[in-house]
Write a protein that holds these residues in place. Structure first.
Motif, PDB file in Angstrom:
ATOM      1  N   UNK A  23      24.894  13.886 -12.412  1.00  0.00           N
ATOM      2  CA  UNK A  23      24.270  13.800 -13.861  1.00  0.00           C
ATOM      3  C   UNK A  23      22.906  13.441 -13.708  1.00  0.00           C
ATOM      4  N   UNK A  24      21.783  13.858 -14.227  1.00  0.00           N
ATOM      5  CA  UNK A  24      20.489  13.354 -14.377  1.00  0.00           C
ATOM      6  C   UNK A  24      19.808  14.112 -15.514  1.00  0.00           C
ATOM      7  N   UNK A  25      18.512  13.705 -15.539  1.00  0.00           N
ATOM      8  CA  UNK A  25      17.759  14.196 -16.800  1.00  0.00           C
ATOM      9  C   UNK A  25      16.532  14.960 -16.218  1.00  0.00           C
ATOM     10  N   UNK A  26      16.226  16.065 -16.963  1.00  0.00           N
ATOM     11  CA  UNK A  26      14.910  16.869 -16.776  1.00  0.00           C
ATOM     12  C   UNK A  26      14.209  16.758 -18.414  1.00  0.00           C
ATOM     13  N   UNK A  27      13.027  15.973 -18.261  1.00  0.00           N
ATOM     14  CA  UNK A  27      12.597  15.651 -19.510  1.00  0.00           C
ATOM     15  C   UNK A  27      13.490  14.762 -20.393  1.00  0.00           C
ATOM     16  N   UNK A  28      13.703  15.315 -21.820  1.00  0.00           N
ATOM     17  CA  UNK A  28      14.755  14.642 -22.628  1.00  0.00           C
ATOM     18  C   UNK A  28      16.100  15.201 -22.675  1.00  0.00           C
ATOM     19  N   UNK A  29      16.570  16.201 -21.751  1.00  0.00           N
ATOM     20  CA  UNK A  29      17.580  16.623 -21.555  1.00  0.00           C
ATOM     21  C   UNK A  29      18.590  16.333 -20.411  1.00  0.00           C
ATOM     22  N   UNK A  30      19.709  16.011 -20.654  1.00  0.00           N
ATOM     23  CA  UNK A  30      20.739  15.747 -19.553  1.00  0.00           C
ATOM     24  C   UNK A  30      21.140  16.964 -18.817  1.00  0.00           C
ATOM     25  N   UNK A  31      21.126  17.026 -17.666  1.00  0.00           N
ATOM     26  CA  UNK A  31      21.851  18.088 -16.931  1.00  0.00           C
ATOM     27  C   UNK A  31      23.130  17.832 -15.745  1.00  0.00           C
ATOM     28  N   UNK A  32      23.790  18.667 -15.279  1.00  0.00           N
ATOM     29  CA  UNK A  32      24.711  18.226 -14.432  1.00  0.00           C
ATOM     30  C   UNK A  32      24.965  19.140 -13.278  1.00  0.00           C
ATOM     31  N   UNK A  33      23.752  19.276 -12.440  1.00  0.00           N
ATOM     32  CA  UNK A  33      24.019  20.436 -11.444  1.00  0.00           C
ATOM     33  C   UNK A  33      25.388  19.852 -10.541  1.00  0.00           C
ATOM     34  N   UNK A  34      26.004  21.068 -10.009  1.00  0.00           N
ATOM     35  CA  UNK A  34      27.172  20.738  -9.525  1.00  0.00           C
ATOM     36  C   UNK A  34      27.730  22.126  -8.399  1.00  0.00           C
ATOM     37  N   UNK A  35      28.573  21.824  -7.660  1.00  0.00           N
ATOM     38  CA  UNK A  35      29.153  22.839  -6.569  1.00  0.00           C
ATOM     39  C   UNK A  35      30.782  22.630  -6.761  1.00  0.00           C
ATOM     40  N   UNK A  36      31.320  24.055  -6.892  1.00  0.00           N
ATOM     41  CA  UNK A  36      32.765  24.185  -6.785  1.00  0.00           C
ATOM     42  C   UNK A  36      33.168  24.885  -5.740  1.00  0.00           C
ATOM     43  N   UNK A  37      34.188  24.503  -4.792  1.00  0.00           N
ATOM     44  CA  UNK A  37      34.777  25.357  -3.537  1.00  0.00           C
ATOM     45  C   UNK A  37      36.175  25.272  -3.874  1.00  0.00           C
ATOM     46  N   UNK A  38      36.521  26.556  -4.008  1.00  0.00           N
ATOM     47  CA  UNK A  38      38.169  26.676  -4.123  1.00  0.00           C
ATOM     48  C   UNK A  38      38.786  27.041  -2.742  1.00  0.00           C
ATOM     49  N   UNK A  39      39.925  26.586  -2.645  1.00  0.00           N
ATOM     50  CA  UNK A  39      40.806  27.254  -1.386  1.00  0.00           C
ATOM     51  C   UNK A  39      42.179  27.029  -1.771  1.00  0.00           C
TER      52      UNK A  39
END
Length: 295
Positions: free
Chosen positions: A85-101
């Protein structure tokens, strides 16, 4: 043309029928959300999440009718997920990665199985409304599924990887209902690239859509119970341009218990099954486990 017997349907099942039933990590929704997923956390928090999903299916439907004959499909899927979780300007964003197996095992009407690592998903959510003081959030998400997972063309739909790109888009809204209840509502749209080596044929799929709703009861600040409803439509497939008449109009229920056993460690268990199936496999039982570590 509707096929009347499980024996007649077997070749189609082995190569075609699983393309929707095994789409990604959920029964039909490409990313099945959990209660609370669209409540943003403060910037600077990281989540490490491990999932285990065991599903058994013992019936197959075509045009709303159960197809006679023995059917058995079992999937054991794990997921590793990292969220920041981080911020870009006034907005919260949550870059992520999902790896299935995990593994897929078809027992009836044919016998085939596969295991390995699936196609990873990259993306995240942007919260346009983030009002924790009012317990209200609205976010939009985009994910890309990258076709680098284990895939054997001869196995068709009985694969962990899918040998095609996918784009998955969500809009999710969360709001309080009084002091003890929360309502989450998520809409999903998925678009698909073609698989040009699907048992020697070209597989194309129409876009699919999902509505997902979670009603949570807050037992305490650490613990909640929830009932979730999923409804999936669309996603008809074509093989070498020939429609397979397998458009989804399916739904299922899922019950959740989640609790923090430590301030930075949450455990979650879920159980559920399909309700009504228009086309495809019907889940007789589903067990999901999730562990969340907060950093």
């Amino acid at each position: 043309m509707k096929l009347k017997s499980g024996k007649a349907l077997a070749p189609r099942l082995a190569l075609i029928g699983l393309s929707c039933a095994l789409s990604g990590m959920a029964a039909a929704a490409e990313i099945a959300t959990d209660p609370g997923d669209y409540a943003a956390l403060p910037p600077g928090i990281d989540l490490g999440i491990v999932y285990y999903q065991h599903t058994e299916r013992n019936a197959f439907y075509s045009g709303g009718d159960r197809v006679p004959g023995p059917f058995k499909l079992k999937t054991d899927i794990g997921l590793l997920r990292y969220v920041h979780f981080t911020k870009v300007g006034d907005y919260v964003i949550d870059p992520q990665i999902i790896v299935p197996f995990g593994s897929v095992s078809l027992k009836e009407p044919a016998s085939e199985s596969s295991s390995g690592v699936g196609d990873p998903m990259l993306g995240g959510t942007l919260w346009l409304v983030n009002q924790p003081e009012r317990k209200q959030w609205f976010g939009v998400s985009a994910f890309a599924s990258v076709p680098v997972g284990n895939y054997e063309a001869r196995k068709g739909g009985v694969n962990i990887g899918q040998n095609r790109w996918k784009g998955i888009f969500h809009a999710g809204y969360v709001t309080a209902l009084g002091d003890s209840f929360m309502l989450d509502f998520i809409l999903e749209t998925a678009v698909y690239g073609k698989n040009d080596n699907y048992a020697g044929q070209t597989l194309k799929q129409d876009g699919s859509h999902s509505a997902q709703a979670h009603l949570r009861y807050l037992v305490s600040p650490q613990t909640h119970l929830a009932l979730s409803y999923f409804h999936d439509i669309g996603g008809e497939t074509k093989l070498n341009g020939v429609a397979q008449h397998d458009r989804m109009n399916n739904n299922r229920l899922l019950a959740t218990f989640a609790t923090f056993v430590a301030p930075d460690l949450q455990l979650q268990v879920q159980g559920g099954q399909s309700l009504n199936i228009e086309n495809g496999w019907k889940e007789s039982s589903r067990l999901n486990l999730r562990v969340v570590k907060v950093f």
